[in-house]
Design a protein around this motif. Structure first.
Motif, PDB file in Angstrom:
ATOM      1  N   PRO A 149       0.809  -1.229   0.000  1.00  0.00           N
ATOM      2  CA  PRO A 149       0.000   0.000   0.000  1.00  0.00           C
ATOM      3  C   PRO A 149       0.839   1.273   0.000  1.00  0.00           C
ATOM      4  O   PRO A 149       0.443   2.269  -0.604  1.00  0.00           O
ATOM      5  N   MET A 150       2.006   1.229   0.666  1.00  0.00           N
ATOM      6  CA  MET A 150       2.854   2.418   0.712  1.00  0.00           C
ATOM      7  C   MET A 150       3.388   2.751  -0.688  1.00  0.00           C
ATOM      8  O   MET A 150       3.300   3.898  -1.148  1.00  0.00           O
ATOM      9  N   LEU A 151       3.939   1.742  -1.379  1.00  0.00           N
ATOM     10  CA  LEU A 151       4.451   1.981  -2.728  1.00  0.00           C
ATOM     11  C   LEU A 151       3.324   2.313  -3.697  1.00  0.00           C
ATOM     12  O   LEU A 151       3.450   3.209  -4.540  1.00  0.00           O
ATOM     13  N   GLY A 152       2.211   1.564  -3.570  1.00  0.00           N
ATOM     14  CA  GLY A 152       1.072   1.836  -4.444  1.00  0.00           C
ATOM     15  C   GLY A 152       0.530   3.229  -4.246  1.00  0.00           C
ATOM     16  O   GLY A 152       0.191   3.930  -5.213  1.00  0.00           O
ATOM     17  N   GLY A 153       0.448   3.669  -2.985  1.00  0.00           N
ATOM     18  CA  GLY A 153      -0.030   5.015  -2.695  1.00  0.00           C
ATOM     19  C   GLY A 153       0.908   6.080  -3.229  1.00  0.00           C
ATOM     20  O   GLY A 153       0.468   7.085  -3.811  1.00  0.00           O
ATOM     21  N   ASP A 157       0.076   8.809  -6.140  1.00  0.00           N
ATOM     22  CA  ASP A 157       0.129  10.244  -5.850  1.00  0.00           C
ATOM     23  C   ASP A 157       1.168  10.984  -6.679  1.00  0.00           C
ATOM     24  O   ASP A 157       1.038  12.190  -6.905  1.00  0.00           O
ATOM     25  N   ASN A 158       2.224  10.281  -7.132  1.00  0.00           N
ATOM     26  CA  ASN A 158       3.349  10.978  -7.743  1.00  0.00           C
ATOM     27  C   ASN A 158       3.721  10.520  -9.151  1.00  0.00           C
ATOM     28  O   ASN A 158       4.585  11.131  -9.785  1.00  0.00           O
ATOM     29  N   ALA A 159       3.106   9.453  -9.635  1.00  0.00           N
ATOM     30  CA  ALA A 159       3.443   8.956 -10.974  1.00  0.00           C
ATOM     31  C   ALA A 159       2.172   8.403 -11.614  1.00  0.00           C
ATOM     32  O   ALA A 159       1.070   8.668 -11.155  1.00  0.00           O
ATOM     33  N   THR A 160       2.327   7.628 -12.668  1.00  0.00           N
ATOM     34  CA  THR A 160       1.167   7.025 -13.336  1.00  0.00           C
ATOM     35  C   THR A 160       1.044   5.564 -12.913  1.00  0.00           C
ATOM     36  O   THR A 160       2.047   4.908 -12.591  1.00  0.00           O
ATOM     37  N   TRP A 161      -0.189   5.036 -12.937  1.00  0.00           N
ATOM     38  CA  TRP A 161      -0.447   3.700 -12.395  1.00  0.00           C
ATOM     39  C   TRP A 161       0.345   2.572 -13.060  1.00  0.00           C
ATOM     40  O   TRP A 161       0.647   1.566 -12.393  1.00  0.00           O
ATOM     41  N   PRO A 162       0.713   2.622 -14.371  1.00  0.00           N
ATOM     42  CA  PRO A 162       1.478   1.492 -14.927  1.00  0.00           C
ATOM     43  C   PRO A 162       2.768   1.186 -14.183  1.00  0.00           C
ATOM     44  O   PRO A 162       3.255   0.050 -14.220  1.00  0.00           O
ATOM     45  N   TRP A 163       3.318   2.194 -13.476  1.00  0.00           N
ATOM     46  CA  TRP A 163       4.576   1.950 -12.757  1.00  0.00           C
ATOM     47  C   TRP A 163       4.387   1.002 -11.576  1.00  0.00           C
ATOM     48  O   TRP A 163       5.367   0.471 -11.040  1.00  0.00           O
ATOM     49  N   ILE A 164       3.139   0.770 -11.157  1.00  0.00           N
ATOM     50  CA  ILE A 164       2.869  -0.253 -10.146  1.00  0.00           C
ATOM     51  C   ILE A 164       3.354  -1.613 -10.648  1.00  0.00           C
ATOM     52  O   ILE A 164       3.838  -2.445  -9.875  1.00  0.00           O
ATOM     53  N   PHE A 165       3.250  -1.823 -11.949  1.00  0.00           N
ATOM     54  CA  PHE A 165       3.673  -3.091 -12.550  1.00  0.00           C
ATOM     55  C   PHE A 165       5.077  -3.014 -13.147  1.00  0.00           C
ATOM     56  O   PHE A 165       5.816  -3.999 -13.126  1.00  0.00           O
ATOM     57  N   TYR A 166       5.450  -1.848 -13.657  1.00  0.00           N
ATOM     58  CA  TYR A 166       6.780  -1.726 -14.279  1.00  0.00           C
ATOM     59  C   TYR A 166       7.914  -1.916 -13.268  1.00  0.00           C
ATOM     60  O   TYR A 166       9.015  -2.335 -13.651  1.00  0.00           O
TER      61      TYR A 166
END
Length: 504
Positions: A149-153, A157-166
């Motif tokens: 949750p910390m990294l996802g949050g 808040d600071n980048a685009t959602w694809p970076w959750i997977f990249y």
């Protein structure tokens, strides 16, 4: 393997575990962002979580068969590489259906990653340092759900959602490269095993139906929905058929005979229940903080970081303790620390300071650093080394199911207890009460109309109701955790600490 090679390989294996466990929670806080960017509703976006959980839940029990058939190293490396490719595909998804499909693929190939990393760590370390191997594996397994949750949050808040997977791509490539070059000459023996096609088919049906029912139950109002009723019936019937088949099949896809081992059974039960309570708390706490207390996703995640840091620091000491003392005592200590942290949260208020959230996290960190390494030592005691991957896969599978139950029960309990407390608070107040009239007059003097003032009071009442509901959950968690200590002592004392894992 010794020295730098052992350290580098251990790091790669730990990162493999961390990456897979992280992906079970990292997308949770980003669902509104992902759904919005892909032109879908938040409810539809939850399939991003459900699809991964269902596919992963089905693939984990197959680990033992896969590793006996193809070898632990090949299976683990292939799984990590496929997971990395699937993560890239998730990042380039062009709509919600494509993302859900790629998440299914990601979950399906990730099954062998966690049990595979555990089995390889146990094979790499000498008998005297098996406790250190378990400590390293346990640390990543418990810290990753908190970091998710910390990294996802932060990414939301600071980048685009694809970076959750990249972010998985460099970690995955590093893990594949190191593990293949360091371990390809250490492959475990393989043997040709028949494919239990009926067992696999029944497993897919009952686990898939159960996971979808658990993940969508709250949105569908549980058994008032025919959809959930049908899924539940299908799951129960398919599970019964699967259980009968696996117990009578000569080459079952899941080795249920492991439950004949006393320590495996009586360590697995409290491990799953303890993890379920722990997982429910890490679901509820950031949810409460973000929806009711005004914390951002980033800050809600950062407040969980101290617990992870303590776990990292204490794990090596827990491993040394296991070499000298009974693992049941260390497991009991972990449960006491968990219970203490939950009880401290049950004393929180709506105006609690940051330190009031951090102290329970620090105590929880002590529990996190000792829990898995101790209970795994008990659970794997007496299990032959070739069966460790199957035992680990079965344990992780049941732990995943327990976490799914915990998530559904937690969110449903929280909302229903909030409704109960709100009704109770509302019954004790009225616009005609003197105290209510005084509060309305004060807000009128601040420039609020009567309607705005009443709306503000209602929001405050809802916040208090959610506070009381959260405190109820934390209090129950504390007592449930203490009750699990009795289950641990039904197991026998492990023969020689963590070293017994390999020596047997």
């Amino acid at each position: 393997m010794q020295g730098g090679a052992l350290a580098l390989t251990s790091l790669a294996l730990a990162l493999g575990t961390f990456m897979q466990v992280l992906d079970t929670t990292i997308a949770n806080v980003s669902i509104p962002t992902i759904a919005g960017n892909l032109g879908a509703s938040a409810d539809q976006g939850t399939w991003v979580i459900t699809s991964f959980a269902v596919a992963n839940g089905i693939s984990v029990p197959l680990t033992g068969w896969l590793m006996q058939r193809f070898g632990i190293v090949r299976t683990f490396v292939a799984a990590v590489l496929a997971f990395t490719i699937a993560s890239f595909l998730c990042g380039i998804a062009w709509n919600l259906p494509s993302l859900v499909f790629f998440r299914v693929l990601q979950g399906a190939v990730s099954g062998p990653m966690v049990p595979g990393s555990q089995a390889l760590l146990l094979l790499l370390f000498p008998p005297a340092k098996k406790g250190m191997a378990l400590a390293l594996w346990s640390m990543t397994t418990l810290v990753a759900p908190i970091m998710g949750p910390m990294l996802g949050g932060w990414i939301s808040d600071n980048a685009t959602w694809p970076w959750i997977f990249y972010i998985n791509i460099p970690i995955g490539l590093f893990t594949v490269a190191v593990c293949w070059f360091q371990l390809r000459h250490r492959e475990t023996p393989t043997r040709k095993l028949p494919v239990d096609q009926v067992g696999i088919a029944l497993l897919v049906v009952w686990v898939g139906a159960l996971q979808i029912a658990l993940d969508k139950g709250k949105d569908e109002d549980w058994f008032s929905s025919p959809f959930i009723v049908v899924l539940t019936i299908v799951s129960i019937v398919a599970f019964a058929a699967w259980l009968i088949w696996e117990l009578t099949e000569k080459h079952p896809i899941v080795d249920l005979s492991l439950f004949k081992h006393r320590n495996f059974t009586f360590a697995l039960i409290p491990m799953c229940l303890g993890y379920a309570v722990f997982f429910g708390n890490i679901v509820l706490l950031p949810l409460w903080m973000q929806t009711q207390l005004g914390y951002t996703a980033t800050w809600a995640g950062l407040l969980a970081a101290p617990g992870g840091l303590v776990a990292v620091l204490i794990s090596p000491f827990a491993a040394r303790f296991l070499a000298k003392f009974d693992a049941r005592w260390l497991t009991s200590l972990a449960f006491v620390a968990f219970a203490a942290s939950y009880y401290m949260r049950s004393q929180l208020t709506a105006n609690a300071a940051v330190i009031d959230f951090i102290i329970p996290q620090l105590i929880q960190g002590i529990a996190m650093g000792t829990f898995f390494v101790a209970i795994l030592t008990i659970m794997l005691d007496g299990i032959e080394p070739p069966r460790v991957p199957a035992a680990s896969g079965l344990a992780i599978f049941l732990r995943t199911i327990a976490a799914s139950f915990a998530t559904s029960i937690t969110t449903t309990f929280w909302d229903r207890r909030e409704a109960f407390h709100q009704a109770h608070l509302a019954s004790g107040s009225s616009v005609y009460d003197a105290s209510t009239q005084q509060a309305l007059s004060h807000m009128n003097s601040l420039g609020l109309s009567d309607n705005a003032a009443i709306a503000a009071m209602n929001r405050e009442m809802v916040g208090q109701a959610y506070l009381l509901s959260s405190l109820d959950y934390f209090w129950i968690s504390s007592w449930l955790t203490l009750a699990m200590i009795g289950l641990v002592w039904l197991a026998r004392r492990p023969g020689r600490g963590a070293a017994h894992v390999a020596a047997d």
